[in-house]
Design an enzyme around this catalytic site. Structure first.
Site, PDB file in Angstrom:
ATOM      1  N   SER A   1      20.603  33.111  -7.116  1.00 60.80           N
ATOM      2  CA  SER A   1      19.668  32.389  -7.978  1.00 60.80           C
ATOM      3  C   SER A   1      20.403  32.237  -9.436  1.00 60.80           C
ATOM      4  CB  SER A   1      18.434  33.024  -7.961  1.00 60.80           C
ATOM      5  OG  SER A   1      17.480  32.309  -9.088  1.00 60.80           O
ATOM      6  N   SER A   2      19.800  31.498 -10.089  1.00 66.79           N
ATOM      7  CA  SER A   2      20.233  31.487 -11.680  1.00 66.79           C
ATOM      8  C   SER A   2      19.060  31.889 -12.652  1.00 66.79           C
ATOM      9  CB  SER A   2      20.934  30.419 -12.251  1.00 66.79           C
ATOM     10  OG  SER A   2      21.953  29.781 -11.474  1.00 66.79           O
TER      11      SER A   2
ATOM     12  N   ASN B   1      12.653  25.574  -5.823  1.00 67.26           N
ATOM     13  CA  ASN B   1      14.010  24.994  -5.973  1.00 67.26           C
ATOM     14  C   ASN B   1      13.850  23.755  -6.825  1.00 67.26           C
ATOM     15  OD1 ASN B   1      16.917  24.933  -6.523  1.00 67.26           O
ATOM     16  ND2 ASN B   1      17.346  23.859  -4.543  1.00 67.26           N
TER      17      ASN B   1
ATOM     18  N   THR C   1      11.812  24.338 -11.426  1.00 66.70           N
ATOM     19  CA  THR C   1      11.412  25.746 -11.448  1.00 66.70           C
ATOM     20  C   THR C   1      10.520  26.078 -12.536  1.00 66.70           C
ATOM     21  OG1 THR C   1      13.652  26.499 -10.616  1.00 66.70           O
ATOM     22  CG2 THR C   1      12.571  28.076 -11.817  1.00 66.70           C
TER      23      THR C   1
HETATM   24  N1  GLY Z   1      16.693  27.541  -7.448  1.00 63.86           N
HETATM   25  C1  GLY Z   1      17.368  27.704  -8.741  1.00 63.86           C
HETATM   26  C2  GLY Z   1      17.490  28.969  -8.880  1.00 63.86           C
HETATM   27  O1  GLY Z   1      16.978  30.002  -8.398  1.00 63.86           O
HETATM   28  O2  GLY Z   1      18.552  29.206  -9.578  1.00 63.86           O
END
Ligand code: GLY
Length: 558
Positions: free
Chosen positions: A436-437, A385, A365
């Site tokens: 998401s994080s 991702n 990311t």
């Molecule tokens: N794809 C990593 C996130 O959105 O946390």
């Protein structure tokens, strides 16, 4: 175009990993950027110097990174943008959505077991991309320079090429076999070796159409047709209807008070903002237990892990797309709830994993941070991702598609690529945004931006930001030291596991003491985050790009 010559000149001057400037006023700052590569930094600086604001610079930087940072910069993915503009906070959600044909069990075999890699590699791994619509929405609301002018730097690098870095080709080697086996990835990126020039002709043409026609090309026009043709060739689910109905959403950011500051960060469908606010709130409540505790000592790591496991337990059960599930956001951040959760922390021994229930009941990311001279700021995290996403390149259009569908919970309790589990709140449904994080964040002091911060890292995003904020404000480190300091991560599962990073592992004696206490220490194969941060303290502006990677930070009075 004149711009393209200016880019060349800019890159001829030496670029630095961190920058500092003294500027006289509290409200009129120097411009600053912290970007994951030198191209993004150069473009942001040039846009600001040309009279653009922080959002203009963010749009141009995001398009540029889609060319020069193809492992995560993108037009085939999605992201989040936290904005401070004219004294007000905004949050733009341009996260991908599940295609209409997606369904809850789409990654399970006839025995209801998760099929290896189906949500990670190939066309079925992709959600409907949001980046082009997101950048357009941000520009429509706040942009001051013409849209096409902001896409031009990216076209320049796609047409003329950029120099591949050593780290980029290392990523590629790691993924080579998996992606080559079942996607067209190598046809486009197979020649990418360190120090060679990568030209992306098809991508340049696509960006040219986007520069002229805006998002209508990507969601309804020629690029949309190419994307859908690729899906049909590869068995993907995204249709013209999915693209035509995609919208980016302006949401209320999470805003919480913390130690005299206001934290402005990402709301659902990210878990990152709520989790970061919980982490900071829990640590504040446990301040007496941290007193006299050295940074990254055994007791410090234990206390942080105890906090983190409770936050991850909440994440697994309560968080998902707010258009599909009721997220108890206010309750999760209520002072009384945080008091209760802090009281459950076992300050001496490891809490039994199975007893840590939700309380109410390389991975890649990329992030950049930008500040303009008027004090407006953009904190932007966007992603495909994992590195290079699904590996599927849209033929004729030259861009990579995301593998964001893996951020859904394919099956309750089964970990995704980041090892995190989820339940119903994050199950697959048509049109839903996957949890998401990502946590692009700002800290405000007296209604002015003091910190612009974010990072990649999947489930380690908010624990990395948490540690840097903690290093800055609770351990009084400089911005450069706070970003460079060793980081670690605990996320409830795997049980009692503390992840360390190759860049800066914990001290050997601390590792031994934590092992004796019952923790399982694992040095994961990639570093914990790539923080890009800008700090303003009484008119003094600093910017730092994480030494873990190839980012560039600059401060430039203008
Ligand atoms: N794809 C990593 C996130 O959105 O946390």
């Amino acid at each position: 175009m004149i711009y393209r010559h200016i880019v060349g000149l800019l890159l001829a001057v030496s670029l630095v990993g961190c920058g500092v400037a003294e500027v006289p006023s509290k409200t009129v700052h120097a411009g600053a950027v912290a970007s994951p590569d030198k191209y993004g930094a150069a473009v942001a600086e040039q846009v600001l110097r040309n009279g653009g604001n922080a959002v203009d610079a963010a749009v141009a930087t995001a398009f540029t990174l889609a060319v020069t940072y193809p492992e995560a910069g993108n037009i085939g993915g999605g992201g989040f943008m936290t904005i401070w503009f004219d004294g007000k906070a905004y949050f733009l959600d341009y996260r991908e959505t599940a295609p209409a044909a997606a369904h809850r069990d789409m990654y399970l075999d006839e025995n209801k077991q998760v099929i290896d890699n189906l949500s990670l590699i190939g066309a079925q791994a992709s959600g409907v991309p949001g980046t082009v619509m997101g950048l357009w929405e941000a520009h429509q609301k706040f942009g001051s320079l013409p849209w096409g002018e902001l896409v031009n730097p990216a076209i320049h690098y796609a047409e003329n090429g950029f120099k591949v870095s050593a780290k980029q080709s290392i990523y590629r080697e790691n993924l080579f076999e998996k992606l080559a086996a079942s996607t067209n990835f190598m046809d486009y990126f197979g020649t990418m070796e360190a120090n060679t020039t990568l030209v992306q002709t098809e991508l340049a043409t696509t960006l040219g159409r986007i520069a002229t026609h805006g998002p209508s090309d990507f969601y309804q026009g020629e690029t949309a047709a190419l994307l859908v043709a690729q899906m049909e060739r590869d068995g993907g689910l995204i249709t013209l209807e999915d693209l035509g109905s995609y919208t980016a959403v302006w949401r209320e950011p999470v805003i919480t008070d913390w130690q005299g500051y206001q934290l402005v960060t990402a709301p659902p469908p990210s878990s990152g903002g709520i989790a970061l606010a919980q982490l900071l709130g829990l640590k504040q409540r446990l301040a007496s237990h941290f007193e006299g505790t050295a940074l990254n000592s055994t007791q410090y790591v234990h206390l942080m892990a105890e906090i983190e496991k409770r936050v991850f337990a909440d994440r697994a059960d309560y968080l998902g797309d707010p258009s599909f599930v009721t997220v108890p956001q206010a309750k999760l951040l209520e002072p009384a709830y945080l008091d209760q959760r802090a009281s459950e922390v076992n300050t001496q021994n490891i809490s039994v994993t199975a007893d840590v229930k939700p309380g109410l009941e390389g991975y890649h990311t990329t992030h950049f941070s930008i500040l303009d001279k008027d004090g407006n700021a953009v904190s932007n995290t966007y992603t495909l991702n994992l590195s290079y996403g699904s590996g599927v390149v849209v033929e004729g259009a030259g861009f990579l598609m995301n593998n964001e569908m893996d951020d859904f919970s394919s099956k309750a309790g089964v970990p995704n690529a980041f090892g995190v589990v989820g339940n119903d709140a994050n199950s697959i449904e048509p049109g839903k945004r996957m949890l998401s994080s990502m946590a692009p964040s700002l800290l405000l002091k007296n209604n002015q931006v003091e910190l612009v911060i974010g990072t990649p890292g999947g489930s380690t995003i908010f624990t990395s930001i948490f540690q840097v904020i903690n290093n800055l404000y609770d351990y009084d480190m400089s911005l450069a030291d706070a970003v460079a300091a060793p980081r670690f991560h605990h996320q409830l599962l795997p049980k009692d596991q503390i992840n360390m990073e190759p860049y800066a592992p914990l001290a050997a004696e601390t590792q031994q003491a934590l092992t004796n206490k019952g923790y399982n220490l694992v040095t994961q194969g990639w570093n914990l985050g790539d923080i890009q941060a800008i700090k303003v303290t009484n008119g003094h502006v600093e910017a730092v790009a994480d030494p873990r990677s190839r980012g560039v930070a600059k401060v430039f009075p203008y």
